[in-house]
Design a protein around this motif. Structure first.
Motif, PDB file in Angstrom:
ATOM      1  N   THR A  78      47.468  51.632  46.735  1.00  0.00           N
ATOM      2  CA  THR A  78      47.245  49.972  46.734  1.00  0.00           C
ATOM      3  C   THR A  78      46.141  49.609  47.012  1.00  0.00           C
ATOM      4  N   GLY A  79      45.673  50.433  48.223  1.00  0.00           N
ATOM      5  CA  GLY A  79      44.208  49.982  48.723  1.00  0.00           C
ATOM      6  C   GLY A  79      43.126  50.358  47.428  1.00  0.00           C
ATOM      7  N   ILE A  80      43.210  51.296  46.813  1.00  0.00           N
ATOM      8  CA  ILE A  80      42.246  51.737  45.649  1.00  0.00           C
ATOM      9  C   ILE A  80      42.378  50.324  44.639  1.00  0.00           C
ATOM     10  N   ALA A  81      43.865  50.062  44.257  1.00  0.00           N
ATOM     11  CA  ALA A  81      43.701  49.058  43.249  1.00  0.00           C
ATOM     12  C   ALA A  81      43.352  47.810  43.685  1.00  0.00           C
ATOM     13  N   SER A  82      43.488  47.351  44.952  1.00  0.00           N
ATOM     14  CA  SER A  82      43.004  46.097  45.379  1.00  0.00           C
ATOM     15  C   SER A  82      41.381  46.110  45.507  1.00  0.00           C
ATOM     16  N   TYR A  83      40.825  47.322  45.898  1.00  0.00           N
ATOM     17  CA  TYR A  83      39.518  47.420  45.708  1.00  0.00           C
ATOM     18  C   TYR A  83      38.985  46.896  44.373  1.00  0.00           C
TER      19      TYR A  83
ATOM     20  N   LEU B 139      41.908  41.925  49.185  1.00  0.00           N
ATOM     21  CA  LEU B 139      42.654  40.868  48.652  1.00  0.00           C
ATOM     22  C   LEU B 139      41.922  39.598  48.414  1.00  0.00           C
ATOM     23  N   LYS B 140      41.498  39.297  49.454  1.00  0.00           N
ATOM     24  CA  LYS B 140      40.676  37.860  49.683  1.00  0.00           C
ATOM     25  C   LYS B 140      39.828  37.708  48.552  1.00  0.00           C
ATOM     26  N   LYS B 141      39.202  39.009  47.795  1.00  0.00           N
ATOM     27  CA  LYS B 141      38.195  38.579  46.842  1.00  0.00           C
ATOM     28  C   LYS B 141      38.817  38.575  45.436  1.00  0.00           C
ATOM     29  N   VAL B 142      40.240  38.912  45.254  1.00  0.00           N
ATOM     30  CA  VAL B 142      40.800  39.022  43.992  1.00  0.00           C
ATOM     31  C   VAL B 142      41.339  37.651  43.357  1.00  0.00           C
TER      32      VAL B 142
END
Length: 267
Positions: A154-159, A205-208
């Protein structure tokens, strides 16, 4: 009496320092549980699928498996970033969640997992995700690309979603950051300095800009539900955080509620 106290203090400091050293040098083994296989290995999941290798540098190669949509027409592609265990062979069964709705699924193994080779690091994991996205853009429009992360992934996906446009970001059992998770297990240590992997998911996530759907179970003792709840502050209007009462870390997609959420996100 003072002498005894001094001895106990020395023993405590020795144990504390030893524990910190062990944590520092074994963190990769604690975080990752890969199952490598030979390059000629044939996975036993059903065909059709396509193998592809992405060369990163002279010693690093990423293995990508592409599962086609099981419908007559393909609506898009799901870039699936899996958890910290085994390899694609363990996660291939989840492709059906998306292929039955008209989406191809691309799964990649991290270095040291399955047929992927090379040294792992946080920047390398991010670069791998970028490489997979670039390949997807050769075949699909931005609004046809869904980015999906499970557990560690999930962290990689969010990045990736914070850097590249997509139709939707779906996160299954995410975490606030790797350091925040480590702090819950090793709270007496300065994990911010000790951990080589940070993966500050909340900041990504703030930048998605794409819609975000999060699913998490209340009985998850791997990526704690309480830890994931902190991500709500990083979500924007319209994003979803779906709580599965009694849901655990594994088997969450067996829930009808999760399946419906995924179907809705893919529409």
């Amino acid at each position: 009496m003072k002498q005894n106290n001094y001895r106990w203090l020395k023993l405590f400091l020795l144990c504390y320092a030893t524990g910190g050293i062990i944590l520092y040098y074994t963190q990769d083994k604690l975080l990752f549980h890969p199952e490598p296989v030979a390059a000629y290995h044939v996975y036993d999941f059903p065909k059709p699928y396509e193998d592809q290798f992405i060369t990163y540098d002279s010693s690093t190669q990423f293995h990508l498996v592409k599962f086609p949509a099981s419908t007559d027409s393909t609506k898009g592609v799901v870039l699936y970033f899996h958890g910290n265990r085994k390899n694609i062979g363990h996660y291939a069964k989840y492709a059906k969640l998306f292929t039955q709705h008209g989406y191809a699924v691309w799964m990649c193994d991290y270095p040291g997992f399955g047929k992927s080779m090379g040294q792992r690091s946080e920047p390398v994991l991010y670069d791998e995700a970028e490489q997979v996205y670039k390949l997807a853009r050769q075949e699909y429009e931005k609004q046809q690309i869904v980015i999906y992360g499970k557990s560690l992934g999930t962290g990689i996906a969010s990045y990736l979603a914070s850097k590249r446009d997509c139709k939707q970001l779906i996160l299954e059992t995410p975490y606030y950051s790797i350091t925040s998770l480590a702090r819950q297990f090793a709270f007496i240590y300065p994990v911010g300095q000790l951990m080589a992997y940070k993966i500050p998911q909340a900041e990504y996530l703030k930048k998605v800009t794409a819609p975000i759907t999060i699913v998490h179970g209340t009985n998850d003792w791997t990526t704690f539900y309480s830890n994931a709840l902190r991500l709500k502050k990083s979500l924007k209007l319209g994003d979803q955080f779906i709580t599965i009462r009694g849901g655990e870390h594994n088997g969450l997609t067996d829930s009808l509620q999760v399946q419906q959420a995924i179907h809705q996100a893919l529409r």
